[in-house]
Design a protein around this motif. Structure first.
Motif, mmCIF file in Angstrom:
data_model
loop_
_atom_site.group_PDB
_atom_site.id
_atom_site.type_symbol
_atom_site.label_atom_id
_atom_site.label_comp_id
_atom_site.label_asym_id
_atom_site.label_seq_id
_atom_site.Cartn_x
_atom_site.Cartn_y
_atom_site.Cartn_z
ATOM 1 N N LEU A 1 31.848 35.796 -65.036
ATOM 2 C CA LEU A 1 31.443 36.494 -63.814
ATOM 3 C C LEU A 1 30.691 35.585 -62.848
ATOM 4 O O LEU A 1 30.287 36.033 -61.772
ATOM 5 N N GLY A 2 30.487 34.336 -63.231
ATOM 6 C CA GLY A 2 29.828 33.395 -62.345
ATOM 7 C C GLY A 2 28.416 33.787 -61.977
ATOM 8 O O GLY A 2 27.978 33.610 -60.833
ATOM 9 N N THR A 3 27.677 34.298 -62.955
ATOM 10 C CA THR A 3 26.308 34.732 -62.692
ATOM 11 C C THR A 3 25.329 33.832 -63.426
ATOM 12 O O THR A 3 25.705 32.867 -64.097
ATOM 13 N N THR A 4 24.052 34.123 -63.295
ATOM 14 C CA THR A 4 23.003 33.367 -63.973
ATOM 15 C C THR A 4 22.711 33.979 -65.334
ATOM 16 O O THR A 4 23.171 35.085 -65.661
ATOM 17 N N ALA A 5 21.937 33.270 -66.148
ATOM 18 C CA ALA A 5 21.525 33.813 -67.440
ATOM 19 C C ALA A 5 20.710 35.090 -67.252
ATOM 20 O O ALA A 5 20.846 36.046 -68.025
ATOM 21 N N ALA A 6 19.859 35.108 -66.217
ATOM 22 C CA ALA A 6 19.067 36.314 -65.940
ATOM 23 C C ALA A 6 19.980 37.476 -65.556
ATOM 24 O O ALA A 6 19.764 38.617 -65.977
ATOM 25 N N GLY A 7 21.022 37.199 -64.756
ATOM 26 C CA GLY A 7 21.961 38.254 -64.373
ATOM 27 C C GLY A 7 22.704 38.804 -65.567
ATOM 28 O O GLY A 7 22.849 40.022 -65.726
ATOM 29 N N ALA A 8 23.171 37.903 -66.445
ATOM 30 C CA ALA A 8 23.872 38.359 -67.650
ATOM 31 C C ALA A 8 22.929 39.133 -68.568
ATOM 32 O O ALA A 8 23.350 40.061 -69.272
ATOM 33 N N GLY A 9 21.644 38.766 -68.558
ATOM 34 C CA GLY A 9 20.687 39.474 -69.400
ATOM 35 C C GLY A 9 20.556 40.948 -69.061
ATOM 36 O O GLY A 9 20.222 41.768 -69.921
ATOM 37 N N TRP A 10 20.848 41.309 -67.817
ATOM 38 C CA TRP A 10 20.773 42.709 -67.426
ATOM 39 C C TRP A 10 21.860 43.549 -68.091
ATOM 40 O O TRP A 10 21.764 44.778 -68.132
ATOM 41 N N VAL A 11 22.887 42.910 -68.642
ATOM 42 C CA VAL A 11 23.914 43.648 -69.382
ATOM 43 C C VAL A 11 23.308 44.297 -70.619
ATOM 44 O O VAL A 11 23.707 45.402 -71.007
ATOM 45 N N THR A 12 22.349 43.642 -71.253
ATOM 46 C CA THR A 12 21.662 44.247 -72.397
ATOM 47 C C THR A 12 20.482 45.103 -71.942
ATOM 48 O O THR A 12 20.242 46.177 -72.492
ATOM 49 N N THR A 13 19.751 44.639 -70.941
ATOM 50 C CA THR A 13 18.585 45.383 -70.474
ATOM 51 C C THR A 13 18.977 46.754 -69.918
ATOM 52 O O THR A 13 18.289 47.754 -70.161
ATOM 53 N N ALA A 14 20.082 46.835 -69.178
ATOM 54 C CA ALA A 14 20.520 48.103 -68.592
ATOM 55 C C ALA A 14 20.784 49.141 -69.670
ATOM 56 O O ALA A 14 20.412 50.314 -69.542
ATOM 57 N N ALA B 1 39.090 32.798 -73.564
ATOM 58 C CA ALA B 1 38.579 34.071 -74.070
ATOM 59 C C ALA B 1 38.063 34.947 -72.937
ATOM 60 O O ALA B 1 37.617 34.457 -71.893
ATOM 61 N N SER B 2 38.115 36.262 -73.164
ATOM 62 C CA SER B 2 37.612 37.236 -72.197
ATOM 63 C C SER B 2 36.736 38.238 -72.922
ATOM 64 O O SER B 2 36.954 38.539 -74.109
ATOM 65 N N TYR B 3 35.752 38.757 -72.205
ATOM 66 C CA TYR B 3 34.882 39.772 -72.800
ATOM 67 C C TYR B 3 35.513 41.156 -72.798
ATOM 68 O O TYR B 3 35.073 42.061 -73.520
ATOM 69 N N GLN B 4 36.559 41.373 -72.000
ATOM 70 C CA GLN B 4 37.087 42.724 -71.793
ATOM 71 C C GLN B 4 37.698 43.363 -73.034
ATOM 72 O O GLN B 4 37.528 44.566 -73.266
ATOM 73 N N PRO B 5 38.435 42.602 -73.905
ATOM 74 C CA PRO B 5 38.953 43.240 -75.127
ATOM 75 C C PRO B 5 37.865 43.855 -76.007
ATOM 76 O O PRO B 5 38.117 44.823 -76.726
ATOM 77 N N GLN C 1 27.482 44.640 -79.429
ATOM 78 C CA GLN C 1 28.676 43.856 -79.148
ATOM 79 C C GLN C 1 28.483 42.825 -78.049
ATOM 80 O O GLN C 1 29.195 41.817 -78.011
ATOM 81 N N VAL C 2 27.527 43.030 -77.144
ATOM 82 C CA VAL C 2 27.387 42.091 -76.023
ATOM 83 C C VAL C 2 26.493 40.909 -76.352
ATOM 84 O O VAL C 2 26.520 39.902 -75.638
ATOM 85 N N VAL C 3 25.699 41.007 -77.416
ATOM 86 C CA VAL C 3 24.734 39.940 -77.697
ATOM 87 C C VAL C 3 25.416 38.587 -77.900
ATOM 88 O O VAL C 3 24.988 37.586 -77.312
ATOM 89 N N PRO C 4 26.508 38.488 -78.703
ATOM 90 C CA PRO C 4 27.116 37.161 -78.895
ATOM 91 C C PRO C 4 27.898 36.665 -77.681
ATOM 92 O O PRO C 4 28.270 35.493 -77.644
ATOM 93 N N ILE C 5 28.196 37.529 -76.706
ATOM 94 C CA ILE C 5 29.076 37.119 -75.604
ATOM 95 C C ILE C 5 28.364 37.071 -74.255
ATOM 96 O O ILE C 5 29.025 37.060 -73.215
ATOM 97 N N LEU C 6 27.046 37.061 -74.259
ATOM 98 C CA LEU C 6 26.328 36.979 -72.982
ATOM 99 C C LEU C 6 26.674 35.689 -72.235
ATOM 100 O O LEU C 6 26.827 35.681 -71.011
ATOM 101 N N GLY C 7 26.803 34.592 -72.988
ATOM 102 C CA GLY C 7 27.198 33.338 -72.345
ATOM 103 C C GLY C 7 28.592 33.418 -71.749
ATOM 104 O O GLY C 7 28.848 32.889 -70.652
ATOM 105 N N LEU C 8 29.503 34.075 -72.460
ATOM 106 C CA LEU C 8 30.869 34.245 -71.953
ATOM 107 C C LEU C 8 30.874 35.113 -70.698
ATOM 108 O O LEU C 8 31.577 34.812 -69.718
ATOM 109 N N ILE C 9 30.091 36.192 -70.709
ATOM 110 C CA ILE C 9 29.993 37.059 -69.527
ATOM 111 C C ILE C 9 29.424 36.277 -68.345
ATOM 112 O O ILE C 9 29.916 36.378 -67.217
ATOM 113 N N GLN C 10 28.403 35.486 -68.605
ATOM 114 C CA GLN C 10 27.807 34.673 -67.547
ATOM 115 C C GLN C 10 28.848 33.736 -66.934
ATOM 116 O O GLN C 10 28.954 33.601 -65.705
ATOM 117 N N HIS C 11 29.652 33.110 -67.786
ATOM 118 C CA HIS C 11 30.667 32.167 -67.299
ATOM 119 C C HIS C 11 31.775 32.878 -66.540
ATOM 120 O O HIS C 11 32.169 32.446 -65.447
#
Length: 493
Positions: A46-59, A168-172, A34-44
């Motif tokens: 949460l105000g993080t970098t692409a590398a930071g958002a990537g940890w959402v999948t890596t974790a 849009a929000s990632y939370q729903p 579910q997070v793969v299509p919204i990594l860009g949205l999460i990055q935006h």
């Protein structure tokens, strides 16, 4: 041995078990994709970098690597149902935490908890082996395996629908997974019988720690190498550490009286080569998912190819058909496993999938070609998922079912991680020269990189054929059963 046909009540109970564990497996598949299509949205957001958002999948990936073998072994020792219930509770907690937070750190912690849910799949297969008569087992395992594919497809569609609009929000997305996980938890509590077989024994804590350390050090450079640099000190250091930790793990498992993993398991051809096949199938599955998703979203006026699809259109129009076909092909795979054997089914699926990737290599410029190639790959994944659990179940003793299927799940995860890393690296290594590109907007990959990626995936599936037909040829070891031989019936058959 004569077999008494199960009563209608017994068949109904078996069907209820299949539906309950199938729902649980589908839910965990949804949480992973579910997070793969919204990594860009999460990055935006949460105000993080692409590398930071990537940890959402890596974790989630690292958590799954650590907890899947541990919980698979725990289920063998202390009961499948209580372990399954406990994992679902953790999955609910992780989903709620991810849905309720607007902090990257807490979101990553939520994803760590969700990653533990991967253990649900091997636990579900162990439940099926314990509860179903042998004539229903392969079909049920194929159907539950197919729910992994449908879960990924449903997740892509629902994620696209829930993240439409300018605000849009990632939370729903995480609230949806929390609700579905609660439903799966209630189904398991109500419909899955209490575990009858438990091997007992103490948890091999040192073995779990060293195995977990090895898997983390193995997967970290695979998943983060494109960010760190493949020749960086971090990537090389983790790779060397993985080798050393693997050696330490083997030493530990040879010394303890009740090891987490019986190392002799790896000398059995059905286990060894099924895990090799799992790695290759996992690679091909993610190559199709990422390759097609990126390809169809390329803007043709800028890149010179692609279809300019949105995330939702890419999911519904180009990826969902292969997912639906995969689900429909799952029971067919189960029938083929019973009639012609698991290794032949695996080989047939690999040939079909290789043909699908071969078609994408030569023709990915029309919607029909992309969908048609994806459908063939979906059939291949479905047949592979039907055959591999059957090979594992036939190749290990009853009390090792959970840990053996857990290791096979990890092999597929490693393959998916390698697929993700290779696709990402290929697409970034050669780009199209676009004049007047806005600042911060990356240049699109060259079309030849997609052709190369699909070609590599085609070769990966072709390698499954000799693995299945030669590596998994019938063995005369008394501890390994031929996958075509019927398994003993459980006590309630």
């Amino acid at each position: 041995m004569t077999s008494t046909a199960p009563s209608p009540a017994s068949r109904a109970r078996g069907t209820a078990v299949i539906l309950a564990v199938g729902l649980a497996a589908m839910v965990v598949s949804m949480t992973q994709t579910q997070v793969v299509p919204i990594l860009g949205l999460i990055q935006h957001k949460l105000g993080t970098t692409a590398a930071g958002a990537g940890w959402v999948t890596t974790a989630s990936l690292l958590s799954a690597a650590v907890f899947t073998p541990l919980l698979g072994r725990f289920g063998d020792q202390h009961g499948k149902k209580p372990t399954l219930v406990g994992v679902l509770v953790v999955l609910v907690a992780g989903s709620v935490l991810a849905a309720a937070t607007d902090s990257l750190s807490w979101l990553i912690i939520g994803r760590v908890l969700q990653g533990a849910g991967i253990a649900i799949f091997p636990l579900a297969l162990s439940v099926l082996r314990e509860e179903l008569p042998h004539e229903r087992l392969h079909g049920a395992m194929a159907l539950v395996s197919g729910t992994l594919a449908i879960g990924g497809g449903v997740s892509l569609v629902t994620t696209g629908l829930l993240t439409q609009g300018s605000d849009a929000s990632y939370q729903p997305v995480f609230w949806l997974s929390a609700g579905l996980t609660v439903l799966a938890l209630l189904a398991v509590v109500a419909l899955v019988p209490a575990s009858r077989t438990r091997s007992g024994g103490r948890i091999d804590v040192l073995g779990a720690l060293t195995l977990g350390g090895f898997l983390v050090l193995l997967l970290l450079p695979i998943s983060q190498g494109h960010q760190w640099g493949w020749g960086s000190a971090a990537t090389i250091g983790c790779s060397v550490g993985a080798v050393l930790m693997a050696a330490l793990w083997v030493l530990v498992e040879r010394k303890v009286s009740d090891p987490m993993v019986d190392l002799r398991m790896f000398t059995h051809l059905p286990v060894l080569f099924t895990n090799v096949a799992g790695l290759l199938v996992g690679f091909a599955m993610f190559a199709q998912f990422l390759g097609v998703s990126y390809l169809v979203q390329m803007p043709p006026k800028v890149a010179g190819y692609g279809f300019g699809a949105s995330v939702l259109r890419a999911s519904v129009e180009y990826l969902l058909p292969s997912t639906l076909v995969s689900l429909l092909a799952s029971p067919i795979g189960g029938v083929l496993v019973r009639r012609i054997g698991a290794r032949t089914t695996l080989a047939i699926g690999a040939v079909i999938g290789a043909a699908g990737f071969g078609w994408l290599v030569v023709a990915h410029d029309t919607t029909a070609s992309v969908i048609g190639g994806g459908v063939a790959i979906g059939i291949a994944i479905s047949f592979g998922y039907a055959a591999m659990p059957a090979l594992i179940v036939a190749g290990v003793e009853h009390h090792q079912t959970g840990i053996a299927n857990a290791l096979n799940s990890i092999s597929r995860s490693v393959g998916s991680s390698i697929g993700s890393a290779i696709i990402t690296t290929l697409l970034a290594s050669k780009t199209v020269a676009v004049p007047h590109l806005p600042p911060g907007v990356p240049a699109p990959p060259a079309e030849s990189q997609f052709t190369l990626a699909f070609g590599i995936a085609c070769v990966a599936l072709l390698l499954v054929v000799p693995v299945a037909l030669l590596g998994l040829r019938r063995t005369h070891s008394p501890r390994v059963a031929d996958p075509k031989v019927a398994l003993p019936e459980p006590a309630n058959a």
